[in-house]
Design an enzyme around this catalytic site. Structure first.
Site, short mmCIF file in Angstrom:
data_model
loop_
_atom_site.label_atom_id
_atom_site.label_comp_id
_atom_site.label_asym_id
_atom_site.label_seq_id
_atom_site.Cartn_x
_atom_site.Cartn_y
_atom_site.Cartn_z
N ASP A 232 0.88 -1.16 0.00
CA ASP A 232 0.00 0.00 0.00
C ASP A 232 0.92 1.22 0.00
OD1 ASP A 232 -2.07 1.77 0.01
OD2 ASP A 232 -3.16 0.83 1.64
C1 BGC Z 1 -4.93 3.37 -0.14
C2 BGC Z 1 -5.01 2.36 -1.27
C3 BGC Z 1 -4.83 3.06 -2.58
C4 BGC Z 1 -3.50 3.79 -2.57
C5 BGC Z 1 -3.20 4.54 -3.84
C6 BGC Z 1 -3.69 4.21 -0.23
O1 BGC Z 1 -3.74 5.25 0.69
O2 BGC Z 1 -4.98 2.70 1.09
O3 BGC Z 1 -6.22 1.68 -1.23
O4 BGC Z 1 -4.91 2.14 -3.62
O5 BGC Z 1 -3.52 4.74 -1.52
O6 BGC Z 1 -4.01 5.64 -3.99
#
Ligand code: BGC
Length: 735
Positions: A277
């Site tokens: 993530d």
């Molecule tokens: C989120 C993810 C997301 C990623 C990219 C993160 O903060 O938890 O679900 O895909 O950001 O935007």
């Protein structure tokens, strides 16, 4: 132009591997091979060519492939024609383009997309076929926007109604989430776009998500929190997975040995790519050894002393140094690169993937179908709904959500839409014989005077024939939004008081809740009808209007329970240690008793139970039988049932089969969903439903043997149309 760009790298790749361009036989062989790369796992020959590519790459080139080069891409190797990998949120549409290296939108003019309904809505359809359509359409938009990896779907289990991100997930039941996620993944991947299932695992709250340590039993892990992920990987063959922000047993999930090496890669045989993530990576050694393949979102280092800003990532220069000085074997790096190349052969290097399209009519149709099938009619006294469109009546529409656009906000899932129909607009269009008047009633903006708004709304309601109160939550922080949890279970902005007040002046009131979470419905006896709507995307207003007018007969079922009060929820029952945690750690004390499992087992009556959802017609379930009453371990239990429509309009009903063990030697929920089927039935007709439940699905996870075990003896099969509306119980025996 676009097309040429896509094909060019492949030609270069061929040339660089010593194939003679004029040697048509070789080229043909390669293209046949690429055809196969498309949607199936790679053959031994393909694996050879991946090894071949790896042998041509420098260590630096390989390292660069294992971490970000921008906010949403990782590097390719231009000299060999290996493309960059482009990713995008997810999970309800394709997010607008961001700047290369900051979180500002890039303000492109060609990134307006279709917003599909939120995944809670998709789950509420109880219709896996629609999930496949959703995946196909979404994948087409991803493809058109030149994305290789879609950052979705999300299948974290709904553990508490306070989790700000539940709207991006598929509810509280692992079986439902598993059945709904597989077709979504397959649909997306039919386009040669990888689905990246997230957030693996146990990211069940947003509060302290970056450091909260989750302690949960192996049993709850395997029975509740992992099945949807497992199905997405093993059945759906998802090509990518995203690690979660939180810790599990003391180690961050993006490099968690138990989750990534042990369960995902060794036990489930995952052959795709683990993506962190964004900024979820914290340690180089763990990232190297514990299963992470691509590190994303770690802030770049803009200091001029580094060659490339992202070299400072955990899997950047520190990884490189360790290989160069012999501390880490290059084999570990090659294993990651092999997975990344495999992902590319499935996506960007798959010459046969379709080109995709965007904002197509079929996309809006799917968005509308999912939205209308997902809306849940919770209550409908005196048949207040549907409202006859031919009537010249006065309708008072009250509530901020009637005019609020919900596709933006809420964090990474927000979308820049080509179209979003507000509920108010949808209602005005649908009820064109009626006089529609609108009052906001309350406001989420602190600067507005809620007292004034309230009195205007009450004045309007007094003279109306029907009041449609359109409220709920929204995508602001501390509502249904990423990075924070809700602060309270009740409706915000004074809505409960407003609803009660309006109901004193007008009894013909329907409350339409727009949310991704359950809310306290202490006012439920004051209103005649309650409709659970969701974040419905582009077609929101049209879908809500169609349900209110009866153009579409509601058939959604709740994918999570609405408890009476917060302490009736298993996670909250145990207080702070269980949610939100204490001293950076939390213990899932309710264990396997999540959602309705808790309510049923502890005899707690919820406001609205899992699986509940009314219709404008009445269904009767009859002739309910199992094919026999004794089964061996390798057999399937066949449940047959007839569904008759005894009302006045056609409709859809979901037959639900739950199973519970009598006198179990181990702790068990009273019953668990093990099968469901949605059917369409014309009035005065009936259809026959058959649901097969393999006996092995009745197993529980035995921590002593770290495996699944089927208890022999008596089980009760419960058949009904919600978790509490059980029409028949049948006792069977497992031999
Ligand atoms: C989120 C993810 C997301 C990623 C990219 C993160 O903060 O938890 O679900 O895909 O950001 O935007």
């Amino acid at each position: 132009m676009k097309i040429e760009k896509k094909f060019q790298p492949f030609t270069v790749l061929v040339n660089n591997f010593g194939f003679n361009k004029s040697n048509s036989y070789c080229l043909k062989k390669i293209s046949i091979k690429l055809l196969l790369f498309g949607f199936f796992s790679l053959s031994a020959q393909d694996t050879n060519s991946i090894e071949n590519i790896i042998s041509k790459l420098s260590i630096e080139e390989k390292i660069a492939m294992c971490h970000a080069q921008s906010k949403f891409s990782s590097s390719g190797v231009p000299r060999l024609g290996i493309p960059e990998l482009w990713m995008s949120d997810g999970p309800h549409g394709i997010r607008a383009e961001m700047n290369w290296d900051d979180w500002q939108y890039a303000n492109w003019s060609n990134d307006y997309v279709t917003a599909f309904p939120a995944l809670t809505c998709l789950a509420a359809t109880f219709n896996p076929d629609l999930s496949f359509e959703y995946g196909i359409n979404l994948g087409e938009e991803a493809r058109y926007r030149k994305k290789d990896v879609l950052l979705g779907p999300g299948v974290n289990i709904y553990r508490t109604p306070l989790n700000g991100r539940n709207f991006e997930y598929m509810g509280e039941d692992p079986f439902l989430a598993a059945k709904m996620v597989v077709p979504y993944v397959r649909g997306v991947q039919e386009n040669g776009v990888a689905a990246c299932v997230k957030h693996f695992a146990l990211n069940n709250q947003e509060q302290w998500r970056g450091h909260i340590n989750v302690e949960v039993s192996d049993r709850a892990l395997h029975e509740i929190y992992l099945p949807a992920f497992k199905s997405a990987i093993v059945e759906g063959n998802a090509w990518a997975i995203m690690g979660a922000y939180n810790k599990f047993r003391g180690q961050h999930c993006c490099h968690n040995k138990i989750l990534l090496n042990g369960i995902l890669k060794d036990s489930w045989g995952f052959d795709g790519v683990v993506i962190s993530d964004w900024a979820g990576t914290h340690n180089t050694n763990e990232a190297i050894y514990n299963g992470l393949d691509i590190e994303m979102g770690t802030p770049s280092n803009k200091n001029k002393s580094v060659r490339f800003p992202y070299d400072s990532n955990f899997l950047g220069n520190s990884f490189l140094d360790k290989i160069i000085n012999g501390e880490v074997s290059e084999r570990v790096l090659n294993e990651k690169v092999a997975r990344i190349l495999k992902l590319m052969f499935r996506t960007s290097l798959n010459k046969n993937r379709p080109y995709g399209n965007i904002n197509y009519e079929s996309h809006y149709k799917t968005a509308y179908d999912v939205a209308t099938e997902g809306v849940v009619l919770l209550k409908n006294s005196n048949n207040l709904l549907p409202i006859d469109i031919s009537k010249k009546i006065r309708i008072a529409v009250i509530g901020e959500n009637a005019e609020k656009k919900m596709s933006s906000g809420g964090g990474s899932s927000e979308l820049k839409v080509d179209k979003e129909v507000s509920p108010l607009y949808g209602i005005i269009k649908e009820f064109n014989n009626a006089t529609i008047e609108y009052a906001k009633g309350y406001s989420s903006d602190d600067n507005q005077n809620n007292r004034q708004l309230k009195s205007k709304a009450i004045a309007l309601a007094k003279d109306a024939d029907v009041v449609l109160f359109i409220g709920g939550l929204n995508k602001n922080s501390f509502q249904d939004s990423e990075a924070s949890d809700r602060k309270a279970f009740k409706l915000p902005y004074g809505q409960p008081e407003l609803i009660k007040e309006i109901s004193k002046h007008n009894k013909n009131m329907a409350v339409i809740l727009i949310s991704g979470n359950a809310v306290k419905t202490s006012w439920k006896y004051d209103v005649k009808s309650i409709v659970q709507s969701w974040y419905l995307g582009s077609e929101a207003g049209n879908a809500i209007a169609s349900i209110l007018s009866g153009e579409i007969n509601p058939s959604g079922k709740l994918p999570f329970s609405f408890p009476e009060k917060l302490s009736d929820n298993g996670a909250h029952h145990y207080g702070e240690i269980s949610y939100p945690g204490k001293n950076n750690s939390q213990l899932y004390k309710e264990d396997i008793l999540v959602g309705y499992r808790w309510h049923d087992t502890k005899n707690i009556i919820p406001s609205f139970c899992f699986g509940h959802g009314l219709s404008y017609t009445t269904f009767e379930l009859f002739d309910i039988n199992t094919n026999k009453n004794k089964y061996r371990l390798n057999e399937k239990i066949n449940v047959a049932c007839k569904v008759r429509n005894i009302g006045n309009v056609e409709g859809k009903e979901v037959v639900q089969v739950y199973v519970g063990k009598e006198n179990s030697k181990v702790k068990r929920p009273k019953k668990e969903l093990k099968g469901f089927k949605k059917v369409e039935v014309n009035r005065n007709e009936y259809v026959e439903v058959n649901i097969n439940i393999p006996v092995k699905e009745l197993a529980y996870y035995d921590e002593n043997i770290a495996s699944w075990k089927i208890e022999k003896g008596n089980y009760i099969i419960y058949i009904g149309n919600s978790s509490r509306a059980i029409v028949k119980e049948i006792k069977i025996k497992i031999l």
